[in-house]
Design a protein around this motif. Structure first.
Motif, PDB file in Angstrom:
ATOM      1  N   MET A  46      -2.722 -17.744 -23.493  1.00  0.00           N
ATOM      2  CA  MET A  46      -2.863 -18.085 -24.906  1.00  0.00           C
ATOM      3  C   MET A  46      -3.778 -19.306 -25.058  1.00  0.00           C
ATOM      4  N   LYS A  47      -4.765 -19.219 -25.963  1.00  0.00           N
ATOM      5  CA  LYS A  47      -5.672 -20.329 -26.200  1.00  0.00           C
ATOM      6  C   LYS A  47      -4.934 -21.467 -26.913  1.00  0.00           C
ATOM      7  N   ILE A  48      -5.454 -22.684 -26.729  1.00  0.00           N
ATOM      8  CA  ILE A  48      -4.813 -23.857 -27.306  1.00  0.00           C
ATOM      9  C   ILE A  48      -4.710 -23.728 -28.829  1.00  0.00           C
ATOM     10  N   THR A  49      -5.764 -23.250 -29.472  1.00  0.00           N
ATOM     11  CA  THR A  49      -5.722 -23.119 -30.929  1.00  0.00           C
ATOM     12  C   THR A  49      -4.619 -22.162 -31.370  1.00  0.00           C
ATOM     13  N   GLU A  50      -4.429 -21.082 -30.615  1.00  0.00           N
ATOM     14  CA  GLU A  50      -3.369 -20.133 -30.935  1.00  0.00           C
ATOM     15  C   GLU A  50      -1.996 -20.755 -30.702  1.00  0.00           C
ATOM     16  N   LEU A  51      -1.890 -21.526 -29.607  1.00  0.00           N
ATOM     17  CA  LEU A  51      -0.629 -22.169 -29.288  1.00  0.00           C
ATOM     18  C   LEU A  51      -0.243 -23.178 -30.375  1.00  0.00           C
ATOM     19  N   VAL A  52      -1.206 -23.950 -30.843  1.00  0.00           N
ATOM     20  CA  VAL A  52      -0.940 -24.922 -31.897  1.00  0.00           C
ATOM     21  C   VAL A  52      -0.497 -24.215 -33.177  1.00  0.00           C
ATOM     22  N   ASN A  53      -1.153 -23.137 -33.520  1.00  0.00           N
ATOM     23  CA  ASN A  53      -0.760 -22.387 -34.716  1.00  0.00           C
ATOM     24  C   ASN A  53       0.651 -21.837 -34.591  1.00  0.00           C
ATOM     25  N   LYS A  54       1.006 -21.402 -33.385  1.00  0.00           N
ATOM     26  CA  LYS A  54       2.360 -20.878 -33.160  1.00  0.00           C
ATOM     27  C   LYS A  54       3.400 -21.983 -33.297  1.00  0.00           C
ATOM     28  N   ILE A  55       3.068 -23.169 -32.784  1.00  0.00           N
ATOM     29  CA  ILE A  55       3.974 -24.312 -32.919  1.00  0.00           C
ATOM     30  C   ILE A  55       4.171 -24.655 -34.393  1.00  0.00           C
ATOM     31  N   LEU A  56       3.085 -24.657 -35.161  1.00  0.00           N
ATOM     32  CA  LEU A  56       3.173 -24.955 -36.585  1.00  0.00           C
ATOM     33  C   LEU A  56       4.061 -23.943 -37.310  1.00  0.00           C
ATOM     34  N   GLU A  57       4.044 -22.708 -36.845  1.00  0.00           N
ATOM     35  CA  GLU A  57       4.849 -21.654 -37.467  1.00  0.00           C
ATOM     36  C   GLU A  57       6.319 -21.725 -37.042  1.00  0.00           C
ATOM     37  N   ASP A  58       6.567 -22.062 -35.772  1.00  0.00           N
ATOM     38  CA  ASP A  58       7.909 -21.910 -35.207  1.00  0.00           C
ATOM     39  C   ASP A  58       8.724 -23.193 -35.127  1.00  0.00           C
ATOM     40  N   ALA A  59       8.089 -24.350 -35.282  1.00  0.00           N
ATOM     41  CA  ALA A  59       8.795 -25.613 -35.050  1.00  0.00           C
ATOM     42  C   ALA A  59       9.213 -26.305 -36.336  1.00  0.00           C
ATOM     43  N   GLU A  60      10.322 -27.045 -36.236  1.00  0.00           N
ATOM     44  CA  GLU A  60      10.709 -28.005 -37.272  1.00  0.00           C
ATOM     45  C   GLU A  60      10.147 -29.359 -36.858  1.00  0.00           C
ATOM     46  N   PHE A  61       9.580 -30.089 -37.807  1.00  0.00           N
ATOM     47  CA  PHE A  61       9.017 -31.401 -37.534  1.00  0.00           C
ATOM     48  C   PHE A  61       9.882 -32.468 -38.204  1.00  0.00           C
ATOM     49  N   VAL A  62      10.317 -33.446 -37.416  1.00  0.00           N
ATOM     50  CA  VAL A  62      11.159 -34.529 -37.928  1.00  0.00           C
ATOM     51  C   VAL A  62      10.422 -35.850 -37.707  1.00  0.00           C
ATOM     52  N   ASP A  63      10.180 -36.566 -38.793  1.00  0.00           N
ATOM     53  CA  ASP A  63       9.484 -37.848 -38.705  1.00  0.00           C
ATOM     54  C   ASP A  63      10.480 -38.928 -38.310  1.00  0.00           C
ATOM     55  N   MET A  64      10.305 -39.502 -37.129  1.00  0.00           N
ATOM     56  CA  MET A  64      11.208 -40.514 -36.587  1.00  0.00           C
ATOM     57  C   MET A  64      10.720 -41.935 -36.880  1.00  0.00           C
ATOM     58  N   THR A  65       9.760 -42.045 -37.800  1.00  0.00           N
ATOM     59  CA  THR A  65       9.066 -43.303 -38.059  1.00  0.00           C
ATOM     60  C   THR A  65       9.625 -44.008 -39.289  1.00  0.00           C
ATOM     61  N   ARG A  66       9.868 -45.294 -39.183  1.00  0.00           N
ATOM     62  CA  ARG A  66      10.296 -46.090 -40.315  1.00  0.00           C
ATOM     63  C   ARG A  66       9.141 -46.342 -41.287  1.00  0.00           C
ATOM     64  N   MET A  67       9.466 -46.380 -42.582  1.00  0.00           N
ATOM     65  CA  MET A  67       8.466 -46.679 -43.608  1.00  0.00           C
ATOM     66  C   MET A  67       7.950 -48.100 -43.438  1.00  0.00           C
ATOM     67  N   MET A  68       6.641 -48.258 -43.483  1.00  0.00           N
ATOM     68  CA  MET A  68       6.028 -49.582 -43.419  1.00  0.00           C
ATOM     69  C   MET A  68       5.944 -50.131 -44.836  1.00  0.00           C
ATOM     70  N   GLU A  69       6.762 -51.130 -45.140  1.00  0.00           N
ATOM     71  CA  GLU A  69       6.825 -51.645 -46.497  1.00  0.00           C
ATOM     72  C   GLU A  69       7.332 -53.074 -46.502  1.00  0.00           C
ATOM     73  N   GLU A  70       7.020 -53.788 -47.566  1.00  0.00           N
ATOM     74  CA  GLU A  70       7.491 -55.162 -47.687  1.00  0.00           C
ATOM     75  C   GLU A  70       9.012 -55.182 -47.760  1.00  0.00           C
ATOM     76  N   GLY A  71       9.613 -56.174 -47.108  1.00  0.00           N
ATOM     77  CA  GLY A  71      11.056 -56.286 -47.073  1.00  0.00           C
ATOM     78  C   GLY A  71      11.701 -55.602 -45.889  1.00  0.00           C
TER      79      GLY A  71
END
Length: 230
Positions: free
Chosen positions: A1-26
């Motif tokens: 499988m080509k990398i572009t195809e693999l990335v598209n499959k990941i985008l279709e099959d995966a849940e993405f969870v942002d583990m990053t804190r908001m950068m903000e004053e306070g």
């Protein structure tokens, strides 16, 4: 499988969870470091064509990565960390029963391995203390738990690439910070102020890309977990 195809499959099959804190004053910050500040320089409301701000902060603001030189002179700076360093399999170790200012033992890690499988070379290990629930309060800034030096040595010998936590620091409050010089001096980066570990399974995939500061002792990092779509 080509990398572009693999990335598209990941985008279709995966849940993405942002583990990053908001950068903000306070937002929380280490007492000896500068607070996050955002000053508007131009905006449409001020009669300008565009909107932009001046940002003032420490390299170790919010969800961030520690580079080797943060504690050990001569070790790599953040711009020298391989782009694939925070990329791969992650383990999420539940240590929410750790007492305030307490430390996680090697035995706790081994109990996790007996249940979920061996931690292997190239893994990124996260410790879920449950401290994220205190984020933004005074309690977040004191008495946080950490991992013992023996635990850090154990994981370094396992070949992990990085160790992260949902506290202000990986070493426990009031300690002599033993893991920082040991881990950073031996090629293991540290991730702190991590969010959303409570949403993630014991094993997941992670991608983290840090700001590329020349000679940086660390940098904010956008940290993303990938899990199977429910």
């Amino acid at each position: 499988m080509k990398i572009t195809e693999l990335v598209n499959k990941i985008l279709e099959d995966a849940e993405f969870v942002d583990m990053t804190r908001m950068m903000e004053e306070g937002m929380p910050y280490w007492p000896t470091q500068p607070a996050f500040e955002a000053e508007t320089i131009e905006s449409q409301e001020l009669g300008n064509e565009s909107y932009f701000r001046k940002i003032v902060m420490c390299e170790h603001t919010g969800t961030h990565i520690d580079a080797g030189c943060h504690f050990v002179p001569g070790k790599p700076s953040v711009d020298e960390i391989p782009v694939t360093q925070i990329f791969g399999r992650a383990v999420n170790i539940d240590v929410t029963d750790t007492a305030p200012s307490g430390v996680v033992s090697v035995e706790k890690i081994q109990n996790f391995e007996r249940k979920y499988g061996e931690i292997t070379c190239g893994d990124i290990a996260f410790f879920r203390f449950g401290w994220d629930k205190k984020y933004g309060t005074k309690d977040y800034m004191e008495n946080w738990p950490g991992i013992s030096l023996e635990a850090g040595i154990y994981l370094q010998k396992k070949g992990v690439k990085a160790i992260g936590c949902d506290c202000l620091a990986l070493d426990a409050y009031g300690s002599t910070n033993p893991n920082h010089p040991f881990l950073l001096g031996n090629g293991v980066n540290i991730l702190e102020n991590v969010d959303k570990l409570y949403e993630l399974p014991e094993i997941f995939s992670v991608i983290g890309l840090a700001c590329k500061f020349k000679d940086g002792s660390g940098a904010p990092i956008r940290l993303i977990a990938l899990t199977d779509k429910k």
